[in-house]
Write an enzyme that holds these catalytic residues in place. Structure first.
Site, mmCIF file in Angstrom:
data_model
loop_
_atom_site.group_PDB
_atom_site.id
_atom_site.type_symbol
_atom_site.label_atom_id
_atom_site.label_comp_id
_atom_site.label_asym_id
_atom_site.label_seq_id
_atom_site.Cartn_x
_atom_site.Cartn_y
_atom_site.Cartn_z
ATOM 1 N N CYS A 162 -2.186 4.807 0.114
ATOM 2 C CA CYS A 162 -1.211 5.859 0.369
ATOM 3 C C CYS A 162 -1.230 6.248 1.843
ATOM 4 O O CYS A 162 -2.087 7.034 2.270
ATOM 5 C CB CYS A 162 -1.528 7.063 -0.516
ATOM 6 N N CYS A 165 -0.843 9.966 2.516
ATOM 7 C CA CYS A 165 -2.022 10.803 2.318
ATOM 8 C C CYS A 165 -3.022 10.627 3.459
ATOM 9 O O CYS A 165 -3.655 11.582 3.885
ATOM 10 C CB CYS A 165 -2.723 10.425 1.017
ATOM 11 N N ASP A 166 -3.175 9.400 3.919
ATOM 12 C CA ASP A 166 -4.318 9.098 4.777
ATOM 13 C C ASP A 166 -3.951 8.683 6.198
ATOM 14 O O ASP A 166 -4.842 8.546 7.037
ATOM 15 C CB ASP A 166 -5.151 7.981 4.123
#
Ligand SMILES: Cc1cc2nc3c(=O)[nH]c(=O)nc-3n(C[C@H](O)[C@H](O)[C@H](O)COP(=O)(O)OP(=O)(O)OC[C@H]3O[C@@H](n4cnc5c(N)ncnc54)[C@H](O)[C@@H]3O)c2cc1C
Length: 337
Positions: A162, A165-166
């Site tokens: 992701c 997200c990261d």
């Protein structure tokens, strides 16, 4: 966006401050249970709620599904400037709740019994037991893993599925993206906002992604391609990724390639194991439906990526959720005379 809901883009889960969590019940009888809260599930919730069916959505552990992992959606009609996946999820959720849909958060279905016909038994991993006159299955799909040494150990420490997200953690760092489809290219483009260099490792010498996306990727000077190559191993120490071992599939040459992160976008598997032996599935594990979203079980419908391995878009999942909800409503109406 709701004041009651804040998002933290560094995690994959929205920080929900006012999420409605229903208490564990003994056995609760519902007219409609929707399993899953992605675009298909939330749309089915909206339609069945507006049809006065008071649906219960069992959200699973990812409210909004894959959309909640998507940084920006530019191809969902009605939003000419685009919007973040989490904003879209919040809007869909609010719209369904406005008409009476109830969303059971932080709870996944652990068992179903469709064998005796309606009402169907649905059990959740927080000990909920429900009877449902009709069930709409919208459990979607899950990103596929490479299954190479180091992947599992370094997940969350440089290995990610992701970018939304990261990506933030890779400011001015080098990252490798694995894959050659739409997701891989979209996420690679997103990662260029943070990373100093993005290398796309692809097992073939051409991409599967759409032409517009390819063009944007080729034009981005931070993105480089490593063709005909697979990742054999992810190396790291002290809890961080340091390099990947790459194998050229044509020459078998092995190279150690330094990187700070590995983002894997190589496809998805349908989350259909739960329905093994109960719902008919195709050779790839996708639930089989007809045009009215009916499964092989009378009164059980399925919509979204759990039954569609071709289109796999928010807009198509929303359309299928609509169809499943309307079919469920008609099925109940016919049964109740
Ligand atoms: C990185 C990425 C970028 C994307 N970008 C775009 C884009 O720009 N535009 C676009 O149109 N599409 C995009 N997509 C595709 C889009 O997100 C999907 O097509 C869509 O989310 C599918 O919706 P769905 O409701 O069928 O399933 P999903 O979104 O997969 O949702 C499944 C839901 O089921 C729940 N669930 C699973 N198991 C259980 C269980 N046992 N019990 C209860 N609930 C369960 C999950 O918690 C989740 O809520 C992207 C996807 C990814 C991964």
């Amino acid at each position: 966006m709701s004041d009651n809901l804040t998002f933290n883009l560094t995690t994959s889960t929205p920080n929900i401050q006012t999420a409605e969590v229903l208490p564990d019940e003994a056995v609760q009888h519902e007219r409609v249970i929707i399993i899953g809260s992605g675009p298909a599930g939330l749309t089915a919730a909206l339609y069945t709620a507006r049809a006065q069916l008071n649906p219960l959505v069992i959200a699973g552990h990812e409210l909004g599904g894959q959309v909640s992992l998507t940084y920006e959606i530019e191809n969902y009609p009605g939003f000419p400037e685009g919007l973040s996946g989490q904003e879209l999820v919040e809007l869909m959720k609010r719209q369904a709740e406005r008409f009476g849909a109830r969303i059971k958060m932080f709870s996944a279905v652990s068992e179903v019994d469709f064998s005796h016909g309606s009402p169907f038994t649905v059990k959740t991993d927080d000990n909920g037991v429900y009877l449902a006159d009709t069930v709409i299955v919208t459990v979607g799909a899950t990103p596929r893993h490479l299954n190479v040494p180091g992947e599992k150990e370094l997940t969350g420490n440089g290995v990610s599925y992701c970018a939304t997200c990261d990506g933030f953690f890779f400011r001015d760092k080098r990252v490798v993206v694995v894959g050659g489809g739409d997701s891989a290219l979209e996420e690679a483009l997103f990662l260029t906002r943070f990373a100093s260099r993005v290398d796309i490792v692809h097992r073939r010498d051409q991409l599967r992604a759409g032409q517009m996306l390819q063009k944007r990727t080729f034009e981005n000077e931070k993105i480089h391609f490593i063709w005909n190559t697979v990742v054999e191993r992810i190396n790291g120490s002290s809890g961080k990724v340091e390099s990947v071992l790459l194998r050229n599939v044509e020459t078998s040459e092995i190279t150690e390639y330094p990187t700070d992160g590995v983002f894997i976008f190589i496809g998805h598997d349908p989350n259909s194991d739960l329905f093994d032996g109960q719902l008919e599935r195709d050779a790839f594990g996708y639930v089989v439906t007809d045009r009215e979203m009916r499964t092989n079980i009378d009164g059980v419908f399925a919509a979204g990526e759990i039954q569609d391995r071709v289109y796999r878009q928010v807009a198509t999942s929303v359309g299928q959720g609509t169809a499943a909800a309307m079919s469920a409503e008609r099925w109940l109406a016919a049964r109740e005379g």
